[in-house]
Design a protein around this motif. Structure first.
Motif, PDB file in Angstrom:
ATOM      1  N   ASN A  70      40.235  49.955  49.331  1.00  0.00           N
ATOM      2  CA  ASN A  70      39.304  51.052  49.054  1.00  0.00           C
ATOM      3  C   ASN A  70      39.764  52.366  49.697  1.00  0.00           C
ATOM      4  O   ASN A  70      39.422  53.450  49.223  1.00  0.00           O
ATOM      5  CB  ASN A  70      37.902  50.697  49.568  1.00  0.00           C
ATOM      6  CG  ASN A  70      37.272  49.562  48.770  1.00  0.00           C
ATOM      7  OD1 ASN A  70      37.540  49.419  47.579  1.00  0.00           O
ATOM      8  ND2 ASN A  70      36.460  48.746  49.433  1.00  0.00           N
ATOM      9  N   SER A  98      47.864  46.583  43.405  1.00  0.00           N
ATOM     10  CA  SER A  98      46.859  45.909  44.226  1.00  0.00           C
ATOM     11  C   SER A  98      47.435  45.583  45.595  1.00  0.00           C
ATOM     12  O   SER A  98      48.653  45.480  45.779  1.00  0.00           O
ATOM     13  CB  SER A  98      46.384  44.621  43.545  1.00  0.00           C
ATOM     14  OG  SER A  98      47.458  43.697  43.422  1.00  0.00           O
ATOM     15  N   ASN A 102      43.072  43.175  45.981  1.00  0.00           N
ATOM     16  CA  ASN A 102      42.159  44.186  45.434  1.00  0.00           C
ATOM     17  C   ASN A 102      42.949  45.333  44.809  1.00  0.00           C
ATOM     18  O   ASN A 102      44.012  45.713  45.310  1.00  0.00           O
ATOM     19  CB  ASN A 102      41.245  44.730  46.529  1.00  0.00           C
ATOM     20  CG  ASN A 102      40.354  43.658  47.122  1.00  0.00           C
ATOM     21  OD1 ASN A 102      39.663  42.956  46.390  1.00  0.00           O
ATOM     22  ND2 ASN A 102      40.367  43.532  48.445  1.00  0.00           N
TER      23      ASN A 102
END
Length: 330
Positions: A70, A98, A102
Protein backbone atom coordinates in the motif's frame (compact mmCIF):
# COMPACT_ATOMS: atom_id res chain seq x y z
CA UNK A 1 17.88 2.54 14.55
CA UNK A 2 18.90 4.07 11.16
CA UNK A 3 22.30 2.34 11.39
CA UNK A 4 20.72 -0.98 12.32
CA UNK A 5 18.27 -0.62 9.43
CA UNK A 6 21.11 0.01 6.98
CA UNK A 7 22.99 -3.05 8.22
CA UNK A 8 19.84 -5.15 8.06
CA UNK A 9 18.93 -3.97 4.57
CA UNK A 10 22.43 -4.29 3.13
CA UNK A 11 21.86 -7.99 2.48
CA UNK A 12 18.90 -7.18 0.24
CA UNK A 13 20.86 -4.59 -1.75
CA UNK A 14 23.68 -7.09 -2.28
CA UNK A 15 21.25 -9.77 -3.47
CA UNK A 16 19.61 -7.33 -5.89
CA UNK A 17 23.00 -6.51 -7.35
CA UNK A 18 23.84 -10.21 -7.71
CA UNK A 19 20.63 -10.72 -9.68
CA UNK A 20 22.30 -8.90 -12.59
CA UNK A 21 19.14 -7.13 -13.78
CA UNK A 22 17.86 -3.60 -13.45
CA UNK A 23 19.32 -0.26 -14.51
CA UNK A 24 23.03 0.36 -15.06
CA UNK A 25 24.96 3.52 -15.90
CA UNK A 26 28.02 2.18 -17.64
CA UNK A 27 29.29 -0.51 -15.26
CA UNK A 28 27.61 1.12 -12.26
CA UNK A 29 24.64 -0.75 -10.76
CA UNK A 30 21.93 1.82 -9.96
CA UNK A 31 18.87 -0.43 -9.89
CA UNK A 32 18.46 -0.40 -6.09
CA UNK A 33 18.74 2.90 -4.23
CA UNK A 34 18.41 3.00 -0.47
CA UNK A 35 17.97 6.12 1.65
CA UNK A 36 16.94 5.99 5.32
CA UNK A 37 13.99 3.57 5.37
CA UNK A 38 13.17 4.04 1.68
CA UNK A 39 14.15 1.70 -1.19
CA UNK A 40 13.73 2.47 -4.90
CA UNK A 41 13.98 -0.17 -7.62
CA UNK A 42 14.82 0.90 -11.19
CA UNK A 43 14.42 -1.44 -14.14
CA UNK A 44 14.37 -0.96 -17.93
CA UNK A 45 11.73 -3.64 -18.50
CA UNK A 46 8.76 -5.17 -16.68
CA UNK A 47 10.49 -8.56 -16.71
CA UNK A 48 13.55 -7.15 -14.95
CA UNK A 49 11.35 -5.44 -12.36
CA UNK A 50 9.51 -8.68 -11.61
CA UNK A 51 12.85 -10.44 -11.15
CA UNK A 52 13.95 -7.79 -8.66
CA UNK A 53 10.65 -7.94 -6.80
CA UNK A 54 11.10 -11.70 -6.63
CA UNK A 55 14.46 -11.14 -4.90
CA UNK A 56 12.69 -8.87 -2.41
CA UNK A 57 10.01 -11.50 -1.75
CA UNK A 58 12.71 -14.12 -1.12
CA UNK A 59 14.50 -11.76 1.28
CA UNK A 60 11.21 -11.03 3.08
CA UNK A 61 10.51 -14.73 3.53
CA UNK A 62 14.02 -15.52 4.77
CA UNK A 63 14.27 -12.63 7.23
CA UNK A 64 10.60 -12.43 8.27
CA UNK A 65 10.06 -9.01 6.66
CA UNK A 66 6.78 -7.71 5.27
CA UNK A 67 6.93 -5.14 2.47
CA UNK A 68 3.89 -2.85 2.50
CA UNK A 69 2.38 -2.81 -1.00
CA UNK A 70 0.00 0.00 0.00
CA UNK A 71 2.98 2.32 0.56
CA UNK A 72 4.71 1.17 -2.62
CA UNK A 73 4.00 2.78 -5.99
CA UNK A 74 5.05 2.12 -9.58
CA UNK A 75 5.79 4.84 -12.15
CA UNK A 76 6.46 4.00 -15.80
CA UNK A 77 8.71 6.68 -17.24
CA UNK A 78 8.44 7.23 -20.98
CA UNK A 79 10.97 8.26 -23.61
CA UNK A 80 11.29 11.89 -24.70
CA UNK A 81 9.09 11.29 -27.75
CA UNK A 82 6.26 10.51 -25.33
CA UNK A 83 6.30 14.00 -23.85
CA UNK A 84 3.89 15.26 -26.53
CA UNK A 85 1.11 13.36 -24.80
CA UNK A 86 -0.49 15.56 -22.15
CA UNK A 87 -2.97 13.16 -20.57
CA UNK A 88 -1.81 10.61 -17.97
CA UNK A 89 -1.35 7.17 -19.53
CA UNK A 90 -3.71 4.30 -18.86
CA UNK A 91 -2.00 1.35 -17.18
CA UNK A 92 -2.97 -2.09 -18.41
CA UNK A 93 -3.44 -4.99 -16.03
CA UNK A 94 -0.37 -6.70 -17.51
CA UNK A 95 1.84 -3.87 -16.23
CA UNK A 96 0.91 -4.49 -12.59
CA UNK A 97 3.54 -5.66 -10.14
CA UNK A 98 3.19 -7.19 -6.71
CA UNK A 99 5.14 -7.51 -3.49
CA UNK A 100 4.39 -9.83 -0.56
CA UNK A 101 1.43 -11.14 -2.51
CA UNK A 102 -0.24 -7.74 -2.91
CA UNK A 103 -0.52 -5.59 -6.04
CA UNK A 104 1.49 -2.37 -6.34
CA UNK A 105 -0.53 0.61 -7.54
CA UNK A 106 0.49 2.28 -10.80
CA UNK A 107 0.59 6.09 -10.53
CA UNK A 108 1.34 8.97 -12.88
CA UNK A 109 3.26 11.00 -10.29
CA UNK A 110 4.51 10.43 -6.75
CA UNK A 111 6.59 12.17 -4.10
CA UNK A 112 9.99 10.66 -3.32
CA UNK A 113 12.12 12.30 -0.60
CA UNK A 114 10.02 15.45 -0.97
CA UNK A 115 10.52 15.68 -4.74
CA UNK A 116 7.53 14.85 -6.96
CA UNK A 117 8.42 12.52 -9.83
CA UNK A 118 6.22 12.51 -12.92
CA UNK A 119 5.89 9.87 -15.65
CA UNK A 120 6.50 12.41 -18.43
CA UNK A 121 9.77 13.51 -16.76
CA UNK A 122 8.60 17.12 -16.32
CA UNK A 123 8.95 19.10 -13.08
CA UNK A 124 5.56 20.85 -13.26
CA UNK A 125 3.98 19.06 -10.27
CA UNK A 126 7.01 19.52 -8.05
CA UNK A 127 7.41 23.21 -8.89
CA UNK A 128 3.69 23.82 -8.28
CA UNK A 129 3.89 22.00 -4.95
CA UNK A 130 6.93 24.02 -3.84
CA UNK A 131 5.27 27.24 -5.01
CA UNK A 132 2.17 26.52 -2.93
CA UNK A 133 4.40 25.70 0.03
CA UNK A 134 6.33 28.94 -0.45
CA UNK A 135 3.11 30.99 -0.54
CA UNK A 136 2.04 29.35 2.71
CA UNK A 137 5.42 30.08 4.32
CA UNK A 138 5.30 33.72 3.22
CA UNK A 139 1.76 34.29 4.49
CA UNK A 140 2.58 32.66 7.81
CA UNK A 141 5.79 34.68 8.09
CA UNK A 142 4.08 38.02 7.38
CA UNK A 143 1.41 37.21 9.95
CA UNK A 144 3.84 36.16 12.69
CA UNK A 145 6.21 39.10 12.18
CA UNK A 146 3.68 41.80 11.33
CA UNK A 147 4.84 44.10 14.14
CA UNK A 148 8.58 43.87 13.37
CA UNK A 149 10.19 46.78 11.53
CA UNK A 150 10.76 46.26 7.82
CA UNK A 151 14.57 45.96 7.94
CA UNK A 152 14.49 43.19 10.54
CA UNK A 153 11.58 41.58 8.73
CA UNK A 154 13.51 41.65 5.46
CA UNK A 155 16.48 39.89 7.07
CA UNK A 156 14.24 37.27 8.67
CA UNK A 157 12.42 36.70 5.38
CA UNK A 158 15.65 35.50 3.80
CA UNK A 159 16.05 32.99 6.63
CA UNK A 160 12.50 31.68 6.91
CA UNK A 161 11.44 31.70 3.25
CA UNK A 162 14.56 30.79 1.30
CA UNK A 163 15.00 27.03 1.49
CA UNK A 164 13.83 26.45 -2.13
CA UNK A 165 14.05 22.73 -1.42
CA UNK A 166 14.62 20.55 -4.48
CA UNK A 167 15.13 23.48 -6.87
CA UNK A 168 18.61 22.15 -7.75
CA UNK A 169 16.88 19.30 -9.60
CA UNK A 170 14.47 21.42 -11.64
CA UNK A 171 14.82 22.09 -15.33
CA UNK A 172 15.28 25.85 -15.06
CA UNK A 173 13.96 26.37 -18.60
CA UNK A 174 10.55 25.11 -17.44
CA UNK A 175 8.04 28.03 -17.63
CA UNK A 176 6.61 26.98 -14.25
CA UNK A 177 9.83 28.21 -12.57
CA UNK A 178 8.71 31.77 -13.29
CA UNK A 179 5.48 31.10 -11.35
CA UNK A 180 7.65 30.20 -8.36
CA UNK A 181 9.70 33.39 -8.78
CA UNK A 182 6.50 35.47 -9.07
CA UNK A 183 5.32 34.11 -5.70
CA UNK A 184 8.65 35.13 -4.15
CA UNK A 185 8.45 38.67 -5.56
CA UNK A 186 4.84 39.06 -4.39
CA UNK A 187 5.99 38.14 -0.90
CA UNK A 188 8.67 40.85 -0.95
CA UNK A 189 6.20 43.41 -2.28
CA UNK A 190 3.85 42.65 0.62
CA UNK A 191 6.72 42.81 3.09
CA UNK A 192 7.77 46.29 1.91
CA UNK A 193 4.16 47.36 1.17
CA UNK A 194 5.07 48.08 -2.43
CA UNK A 195 2.54 48.48 -5.26
CA UNK A 196 1.53 45.16 -6.81
CA UNK A 197 2.99 46.23 -10.17
CA UNK A 198 6.33 47.41 -8.78
CA UNK A 199 9.17 46.59 -11.19
CA UNK A 200 11.15 43.42 -10.44
CA UNK A 201 14.45 45.31 -10.42
CA UNK A 202 13.07 47.68 -7.78
CA UNK A 203 11.93 44.76 -5.64
CA UNK A 204 15.43 43.29 -5.75
CA UNK A 205 17.25 46.54 -4.96
CA UNK A 206 14.85 47.63 -2.20
CA UNK A 207 15.05 44.22 -0.46
CA UNK A 208 18.81 43.93 -1.04
CA UNK A 209 18.43 40.54 -2.72
CA UNK A 210 19.31 39.18 -6.12
CA UNK A 211 16.39 38.08 -8.33
CA UNK A 212 15.27 34.61 -7.28
CA UNK A 213 15.96 33.14 -10.72
CA UNK A 214 19.62 34.20 -10.35
CA UNK A 215 19.73 32.46 -6.98
CA UNK A 216 18.23 29.26 -8.42
CA UNK A 217 20.81 29.23 -11.22
CA UNK A 218 23.58 29.77 -8.67
CA UNK A 219 22.33 26.83 -6.61
CA UNK A 220 22.24 24.55 -9.63
CA UNK A 221 25.86 25.31 -10.55
CA UNK A 222 27.04 24.88 -6.94
CA UNK A 223 25.08 21.63 -6.64
CA UNK A 224 26.81 20.28 -9.76
CA UNK A 225 30.18 21.44 -8.44
CA UNK A 226 29.55 19.66 -5.12
CA UNK A 227 28.63 16.46 -6.95
CA UNK A 228 31.77 16.66 -9.08
CA UNK A 229 33.87 16.79 -5.89
CA UNK A 230 31.74 14.26 -4.01
CA UNK A 231 33.39 11.33 -2.17
CA UNK A 232 31.11 8.91 -4.05
CA UNK A 233 32.65 7.73 -7.36
CA UNK A 234 29.14 6.89 -8.58
CA UNK A 235 27.84 10.44 -8.05
CA UNK A 236 30.98 11.83 -9.68
CA UNK A 237 30.58 9.58 -12.70
CA UNK A 238 26.87 10.36 -13.18
CA UNK A 239 27.33 14.12 -12.98
CA UNK A 240 30.51 14.14 -15.09
CA UNK A 241 28.79 12.16 -17.84
CA UNK A 242 25.68 14.34 -17.53
CA UNK A 243 27.64 17.55 -17.99
CA UNK A 244 29.57 16.02 -20.91
CA UNK A 245 26.31 14.95 -22.57
CA UNK A 246 25.18 18.57 -22.78
CA UNK A 247 21.63 19.04 -24.04
CA UNK A 248 21.02 15.27 -24.05
CA UNK A 249 21.12 15.22 -20.23
CA UNK A 250 18.97 17.13 -17.69
CA UNK A 251 22.12 18.05 -15.75
CA UNK A 252 23.93 19.05 -18.93
CA UNK A 253 21.04 21.24 -20.08
CA UNK A 254 20.88 23.04 -16.75
CA UNK A 255 24.63 23.58 -16.63
CA UNK A 256 24.68 24.95 -20.19
CA UNK A 257 21.71 27.23 -19.47
CA UNK A 258 23.01 28.57 -16.15
CA UNK A 259 26.55 29.03 -17.49
CA UNK A 260 25.21 31.05 -20.42
CA UNK A 261 22.98 33.04 -18.05
CA UNK A 262 26.00 34.08 -15.96
CA UNK A 263 28.34 34.23 -18.96
CA UNK A 264 30.58 31.53 -17.46
CA UNK A 265 32.57 28.75 -19.11
CA UNK A 266 31.02 25.29 -18.69
CA UNK A 267 34.50 23.83 -18.29
CA UNK A 268 35.18 25.97 -15.21
CA UNK A 269 32.05 25.28 -13.16
CA UNK A 270 33.90 22.84 -10.91
CA UNK A 271 36.77 25.22 -10.20
CA UNK A 272 35.25 27.47 -7.52
CA UNK A 273 32.00 27.99 -5.67
CA UNK A 274 29.68 30.69 -6.99
CA UNK A 275 28.92 32.91 -3.99
CA UNK A 276 25.84 35.02 -3.36
CA UNK A 277 27.95 38.17 -3.54
CA UNK A 278 29.17 37.10 -7.01
CA UNK A 279 25.56 36.90 -8.21
CA UNK A 280 24.83 40.24 -6.58
CA UNK A 281 27.75 41.88 -8.38
CA UNK A 282 26.67 40.40 -11.72
CA UNK A 283 23.09 41.56 -11.16
CA UNK A 284 24.16 45.08 -10.19
CA UNK A 285 26.35 45.31 -13.28
CA UNK A 286 23.29 44.74 -15.46
CA UNK A 287 21.30 47.61 -13.93
CA UNK A 288 21.64 50.96 -15.66
CA UNK A 289 22.61 53.95 -13.52
CA UNK A 290 19.23 55.66 -13.69
CA UNK A 291 17.34 52.53 -12.60
CA UNK A 292 19.78 51.97 -9.73
CA UNK A 293 19.38 55.55 -8.48
CA UNK A 294 15.59 55.36 -8.77
CA UNK A 295 15.46 52.07 -6.83
CA UNK A 296 17.70 53.37 -4.03
CA UNK A 297 15.64 56.57 -3.71
CA UNK A 298 12.53 54.37 -3.51
CA UNK A 299 14.14 52.38 -0.68
CA UNK A 300 14.91 55.55 1.28
CA UNK A 301 11.37 56.87 0.89
CA UNK A 302 10.00 53.52 2.11
CA UNK A 303 12.21 53.76 5.20
CA UNK A 304 11.02 57.35 5.78
CA UNK A 305 7.42 56.21 5.46
CA UNK A 306 8.02 53.50 8.08
CA UNK A 307 9.78 55.92 10.43
CA UNK A 308 13.23 54.36 10.09
CA UNK A 309 14.81 57.47 8.55
CA UNK A 310 14.50 61.05 9.76
CA UNK A 311 12.33 63.27 7.61
CA UNK A 312 11.72 67.04 7.59
CA UNK A 313 8.04 67.82 7.21
CA UNK A 314 9.02 71.23 5.79
CA UNK A 315 10.10 69.53 2.54
CA UNK A 316 7.16 67.25 1.99
CA UNK A 317 3.99 66.14 3.67
CA UNK A 318 4.03 62.56 4.85
CA UNK A 319 0.78 61.99 2.97
CA UNK A 320 2.62 62.75 -0.28
CA UNK A 321 5.10 59.90 0.20
CA UNK A 322 2.69 57.34 -1.20
CA UNK A 323 2.46 59.30 -4.44
CA UNK A 324 6.24 59.30 -4.77
CA UNK A 325 6.36 55.56 -4.01
CA UNK A 326 3.82 54.87 -6.76
CA UNK A 327 5.81 57.03 -9.18
CA UNK A 328 9.21 55.49 -8.42
CA UNK A 329 8.02 51.87 -8.17
CA UNK A 330 7.01 51.64 -11.85
Amino acid sequence: SPILFCVYLDTLLIELKKAGVGCYIGNWFVAALGYADDVVLLAPTARAMRTMLGVCDKFASEFNVLFNANKSKCITFKKQSYLVTQAPPRHSASSLFSISGNCIENVYSWSHLGHILRANLLDDDDILSRRNSLVGQINSFLCNFSKVDVLVKNALFRVYCSSHYGSELWDLTNPKVEDYCVAWRKGLRKLWKLPYDCRSVNVAVVSNTVPLYDELCRRVLNFVRTCLHCDSPLVQAIVTNGVSAGMNSPIGRNVAHCSAYFNLSVGNIGASKLRSCDCSNMFNSKIDTQSAIQANVLREILLIRDGLLEFSSDLMEVSELDDFIMLLAN
